[in-house]
Design a protein around this motif. Structure first.
Motif, PDB file in Angstrom:
ATOM      1  N   ARG A  67       0.840  -1.210   0.000  1.00 32.85           N
ATOM      2  CA  ARG A  67       0.000   0.000   0.000  1.00 32.85           C
ATOM      3  C   ARG A  67       0.872   1.256   0.000  1.00 32.85           C
ATOM      4  NH1 ARG A  67      -4.917  -1.471  -0.225  1.00 32.85           N
ATOM      5  NH2 ARG A  67      -5.663  -3.341   0.856  1.00 32.85           N
ATOM      6  N   LYS A  68       1.953   1.221   0.752  1.00 33.62           N
ATOM      7  CA  LYS A  68       2.869   2.363   0.755  1.00 33.62           C
ATOM      8  C   LYS A  68       3.504   2.559  -0.628  1.00 33.62           C
ATOM      9  CE  LYS A  68       4.028   2.125   5.681  1.00 33.62           C
ATOM     10  NZ  LYS A  68       5.096   1.851   6.682  1.00 33.62           N
ATOM     11  N   ALA A  69       3.841   1.443  -1.288  1.00 34.85           N
ATOM     12  CA  ALA A  69       4.389   1.529  -2.642  1.00 34.85           C
ATOM     13  C   ALA A  69       3.360   2.149  -3.586  1.00 34.85           C
ATOM     14  CB  ALA A  69       4.807   0.148  -3.137  1.00 34.85           C
ATOM     15  N   GLY A  70       2.083   1.790  -3.396  1.00 32.91           N
ATOM     16  CA  GLY A  70       1.021   2.372  -4.206  1.00 32.91           C
ATOM     17  C   GLY A  70       0.881   3.864  -3.984  1.00 32.91           C
ATOM     18  N   GLU A  71       1.011   4.297  -2.744  1.00 30.67           N
ATOM     19  CA  GLU A  71       0.911   5.726  -2.430  1.00 30.67           C
ATOM     20  C   GLU A  71       2.024   6.529  -3.090  1.00 30.67           C
ATOM     21  OE1 GLU A  71       0.969   5.722   1.808  1.00 30.67           O
ATOM     22  OE2 GLU A  71      -1.005   4.775   2.000  1.00 30.67           O
ATOM     23  N   LEU A  72       3.180   5.908  -3.262  1.00 33.24           N
ATOM     24  CA  LEU A  72       4.313   6.574  -3.913  1.00 33.24           C
ATOM     25  C   LEU A  72       4.247   6.501  -5.440  1.00 33.24           C
ATOM     26  CD1 LEU A  72       7.264   5.412  -1.623  1.00 33.24           C
ATOM     27  CD2 LEU A  72       6.262   7.701  -1.757  1.00 33.24           C
ATOM     28  N   GLY A  73       3.260   5.779  -5.959  1.00 33.20           N
ATOM     29  CA  GLY A  73       3.129   5.649  -7.411  1.00 33.20           C
ATOM     30  C   GLY A  73       3.926   4.521  -8.010  1.00 33.20           C
ATOM     31  N   LEU A  74       4.590   3.722  -7.175  1.00 29.66           N
ATOM     32  CA  LEU A  74       5.472   2.676  -7.690  1.00 29.66           C
ATOM     33  C   LEU A  74       4.721   1.512  -8.309  1.00 29.66           C
ATOM     34  CD1 LEU A  74       8.092   2.649  -4.802  1.00 29.66           C
ATOM     35  CD2 LEU A  74       8.302   3.719  -7.057  1.00 29.66           C
ATOM     36  N   LEU A  75       3.440   1.350  -7.957  1.00 27.58           N
ATOM     37  CA  LEU A  75       2.651   0.263  -8.538  1.00 27.58           C
ATOM     38  C   LEU A  75       2.100   0.625  -9.920  1.00 27.58           C
ATOM     39  CD1 LEU A  75       0.578  -0.952  -5.431  1.00 27.58           C
ATOM     40  CD2 LEU A  75       2.812  -1.752  -6.240  1.00 27.58           C
ATOM     41  N   GLY A  76       2.191   1.899 -10.255  1.00 25.80           N
ATOM     42  CA  GLY A  76       1.600   2.349 -11.517  1.00 25.80           C
ATOM     43  C   GLY A  76       2.593   2.898 -12.509  1.00 25.80           C
ATOM     44  N   VAL A  77       3.868   2.542 -12.365  1.00 25.55           N
ATOM     45  CA  VAL A  77       4.905   3.084 -13.253  1.00 25.55           C
ATOM     46  C   VAL A  77       4.610   2.766 -14.715  1.00 25.55           C
ATOM     47  CG1 VAL A  77       7.355   2.985 -13.846  1.00 25.55           C
ATOM     48  CG2 VAL A  77       6.659   2.995 -11.454  1.00 25.55           C
TER      49      VAL A  77
ATOM     50  N   GLU B  32      -1.102   7.196 -17.992  1.00 21.00           N
ATOM     51  CA  GLU B  32      -1.599   8.267 -17.123  1.00 21.00           C
ATOM     52  C   GLU B  32      -3.123   8.333 -17.129  1.00 21.00           C
ATOM     53  OE1 GLU B  32       0.749  12.035 -17.134  1.00 21.00           O
ATOM     54  OE2 GLU B  32       1.818  11.057 -18.796  1.00 21.00           O
ATOM     55  N   ALA B  33      -3.742   7.930 -18.233  1.00 21.96           N
ATOM     56  CA  ALA B  33      -5.207   7.976 -18.329  1.00 21.96           C
ATOM     57  C   ALA B  33      -5.871   7.091 -17.278  1.00 21.96           C
ATOM     58  CB  ALA B  33      -5.657   7.539 -19.726  1.00 21.96           C
ATOM     59  N   TYR B  34      -5.125   6.147 -16.726  1.00 25.41           N
ATOM     60  CA  TYR B  34      -5.681   5.235 -15.724  1.00 25.41           C
ATOM     61  C   TYR B  34      -4.949   5.394 -14.387  1.00 25.41           C
ATOM     62  CZ  TYR B  34      -7.203   3.465 -20.198  1.00 25.41           C
ATOM     63  OH  TYR B  34      -7.714   3.375 -21.473  1.00 25.41           O
ATOM     64  N   ASP B  35      -4.535   6.623 -14.096  1.00 24.64           N
ATOM     65  CA  ASP B  35      -3.911   7.003 -12.826  1.00 24.64           C
ATOM     66  C   ASP B  35      -2.528   6.391 -12.614  1.00 24.64           C
ATOM     67  OD1 ASP B  35      -6.166   8.449 -12.369  1.00 24.64           O
ATOM     68  OD2 ASP B  35      -6.978   7.151 -10.796  1.00 24.64           O
ATOM     69  N   GLY B  36      -1.865   6.032 -13.699  1.00 27.64           N
ATOM     70  CA  GLY B  36      -0.495   5.562 -13.594  1.00 27.64           C
ATOM     71  C   GLY B  36       0.485   6.662 -13.949  1.00 27.64           C
TER      72      GLY B  36
ATOM     73  N   PRO C 212      -7.210   1.904 -12.558  1.00 30.29           N
ATOM     74  CA  PRO C 212      -6.846   2.945 -11.577  1.00 30.29           C
ATOM     75  C   PRO C 212      -6.766   2.409 -10.146  1.00 30.29           C
ATOM     76  CG  PRO C 212      -8.457   3.796 -13.138  1.00 30.29           C
ATOM     77  CD  PRO C 212      -8.366   2.325 -13.375  1.00 30.29           C
ATOM     78  N   ARG C 213      -7.647   1.523  -9.777  1.00 27.33           N
ATOM     79  CA  ARG C 213      -7.605   0.939  -8.428  1.00 27.33           C
ATOM     80  C   ARG C 213      -6.330   0.128  -8.229  1.00 27.33           C
ATOM     81  NH1 ARG C 213     -13.757  -1.599  -7.941  1.00 27.33           N
ATOM     82  NH2 ARG C 213     -14.876   0.376  -7.729  1.00 27.33           N
ATOM     83  N   LEU C 214      -5.931  -0.585  -9.264  1.00 26.05           N
ATOM     84  CA  LEU C 214      -4.727  -1.405  -9.171  1.00 26.05           C
ATOM     85  C   LEU C 214      -3.461  -0.546  -9.197  1.00 26.05           C
ATOM     86  CD1 LEU C 214      -5.854  -4.197 -11.670  1.00 26.05           C
ATOM     87  CD2 LEU C 214      -5.597  -4.483  -9.191  1.00 26.05           C
TER      88      LEU C 214
END
Length: 604
Positions: free
Chosen positions: A71-81, A85-89, A140-142
């Motif tokens: 979850r912390k990795a997600g907050e930093l954007g690391l899960l969406g590298v 961008e259209a899907y919150d990555g 986006p959730r993922l």
């Protein structure tokens, strides 16, 4: 990649074997941008603070802690590298995704597995195969870590043979949903995921179909207990059972029967990402080993001063350097191919799928080579630590156990060895690589008169490059003769394929390191690359030994009489050094650099 780049300027997958690559055309870790350096450094900072500092918790089967770190990795954007961008990555390129995967995976295999399962096989299939509605609903959730994903492919009777799964999907009478029933096993992230990618067979279809299935226990989904595993103790791994689980028809991923293609392409990406995930793990083991060897006193001497320890450290560092070189070379090839296809009008989905698929051979090579190197590095780390290495009080013991799964993930190394050669032959048959022409030329060279001129090896790594060109002839000689002898039945000769694959692997890995070092010597000066040159020479020396053994093993398995004698003579000619390197001196040189700097310092 410049917009003027054309397809002809980028080598196709597997062409490294038959076309010369200029050092200026390879991407290296020294080429990363300032933005990429910032991404790398922030990832390392996160890992040092949140994961490496608490590595012992991951050995206590603390699944909740793994989830919290995710979850912390997600907050930093690391899960969406890698997510657009259209899907919150962050919508970053393939090299940037490799960097994050590399440095986020260094501390523990438990977190590395959770991260890889979620970002790769949990999220990527929807990003690349989902329709717009599916992507907007789930990605986006993922990407943000609000949800976590898992991937349900393996079954008790379907492992490497993924398309043989028995899980069924039955269409309802009203045509609005499917009922999925079956058993899946070894499912990473199962214990805390919100969504599964599930593969099932509809009626008697030849190929399986993919579905997006939300994790709702009230919908016929149940799980087995957490698996008891050799390593990755805090990676949640459970069996998942589907009992008439209702899935809306709109949650079918891609088209009916397209599941096998989704699974195979996910594996291609997973293989190169797995290689990346083994890199920083090696660097950390090397660093810890250097530190311990400098501090540990035996016989009134620091053990780092013993030749036996120097040899181990030199080999460990050399493997990391070579693995980095090959992994980022291939990553940039993929990124450039994606850009080329996008420029030609392909969608991002189509471009990324085809870009990765083009380099499936290299992805398999990297998966095998780097997964075996990380095992060797952790093993040598334990040996350097001695009894303390065998103790669970140091990270060496857990690193060794965690590393073992890498040779099984994403298709076993045996499967990937056979795939690499098989895919190369198929590309040749389709005309994508001129393989048979160069193989025929090598055959003609065998019966010709060899040159007795003494070549000029005054340029940096020039002898090594010349020897590498001859090693490619070894592969062409062996595989060309094998194809000619067995034709389509070659795939039935698995031990022969595996020998050929080992030759192919050593060529690609050695060439990648040599080209990286040559490029850096030209732009930074030869003096700055003294240790890197030594690592190239050491790796190539060991590669020649492997190639000699594997080629001989292959030749005597299918050739007889004059043909066998001619090929063995050719092998001797093609593996001959003009000037044998002083291997002990090379090891000592590399070890001295590691001692002086107190760490592995070659990752850009």
């Amino acid at each position: 990649m410049s917009t003027e780049a054309t397809e002809k300027e980028i080598l196709r997958g597997g062409q490294f074997l038959v076309k010369e690559t200029a050092c200026e055309d390879v991407f290296t870790l020294e080429d990363i941008t300032e933005e990429q350096k910032m991404m790398r450094d922030s990832t390392k900072e996160f890992v040092d603070r949140e994961i490496w500092a608490h590595w012992e918790r991951f050995e206590q089967k603390d699944y909740a802690f793994t989830e919290a770190c995710m979850r912390k990795a997600g907050e930093l954007g690391l899960l969406g590298v890698a997510v657009p961008e259209a899907y919150d990555g962050l919508g970053m390129g393939f090299v940037s995704t490799m960097l994050v995967c590399d440095y986020i995976s260094g501390a523990t295999g438990s977190f590395s597995t959770a991260f890889g399962a979620h970002t790769g096989i949990g999220t990527m299939p929807i990003t690349l195969y989902g329709n717009e509605e599916q992507k907007k609903k789930y990605v986006p959730r993922l990407a943000t870590g609000e949800w976590f994903g898992a991937y349900c492919l393996t079954e008790p009777g379907a492992g490497s043979d993924a398309n043989s799964g028995k899980t069924k999907a039955v269409l309802s009478e009203d045509g609005k949903s499917y009922k999925i029933s079956g058993q899946k096993m070894w499912i990473s992230n199962a214990g805390f995921c919100n969504m599964f990618i599930v593969f099932a067979r509809i009626e008697d279809d030849k190929n399986i179909t993919g579905f997006i299935v939300e994790n709702d226990p009230s919908n016929g989904i149940s799980m087995g207990d957490e698996e008891k595993k050799l390593g990755i103790h805090s990676s949640s791994t459970r069996q998942v059972f589907f009992n008439d689980t209702v899935v809306p028809v709109e949650n079918m991923l891609s088209e009916r029967g397209n599941g096998f293609k989704i699974a195979m392409n996910a594996l291609n990406v997973g293989r190169i990402k797995l290689a990346a995930a083994c890199l920083d793990a090696q660097r950390r083991i090397v660093d810890e080993s250097i530190k311990y060897a400098k501090d540990r006193i035996q016989f009134k001497t620091r053990i780092i001063d013993f030749g036996a320890i120097k040899a181990k450290l030199a080999l460990m560092a050399t493997n990391v350097y070579v693995d980095e070189s090959a992994s980022y070379r291939a990553a940039k090839n993929i990124e450039d191919r994606i850009a080329l296809r996008e420029a030609a009008g392909n969608t991002h989905q189509e471009a990324e799928l085809k870009g990765v698929e083009e380099y499936a051979i290299e992805c398999s090579i990297l998966k095998v080579a780097v997964s075996e190197d990380v095992q060797q590095t952790t093993d040598e780390g334990i040996q350097i630590f001695g009894g303390m290495g065998f103790s669970a009080d140091t990270p060496m013991e857990s690193a060794w156990r965690d590393a073992r799964i890498a040779r099984i993930y994403e298709g076993t190394n045996e499967i990937n060895r056979m795939l690499s050669v098989g895919m190369l032959v198929k590309k040749a048959m389709k005309g994508h690589i001129d393989f048979l022409g160069p193989a025929t030329a090598v055959g003609e060279e065998l019966v010709g008169i060899p040159s007795f001129e003494t070549p000029d090896y005054s340029e940096t790594l020039s002898e090594e490059k010349a020897l590498l060109a001859k090693l490619k002839k070894v592969f062409l000689m062996v595989s060309g003769a094998a194809v000619q002898k067995y034709g389509p039945q070659l795939e039935e000769h698995q031990q022969l394929l595996m020998s050929a694959a080992d030759i192919l692997i050593e060529i690609y890995m050695a060439e990648s390191a040599i080209l990286r070092t040559e490029k850096n010597a030209k732009r930074f000066g030869v003096d700055t690359q003294a240790t890197q040159i030594a690592m190239c020479q050491l790796y190539l020396f060991n590669a020649v030994d492997i190639i000699q053994t594997k080629a001989k093993e292959a030749i005597v398995s299918f050739a007889e009489g004059d043909e066998q004698r001619m090929m063995l003579m050719g092998l001797k000619r093609f593996t001959k050094y003009q000037n044998q390197p002083n291997v002990i001196a090379l090891r000592n040189q590399i070890a001295a650099d590691l001692e002086e700097h107190g760490q592995y310092r070659f990752d850009g």
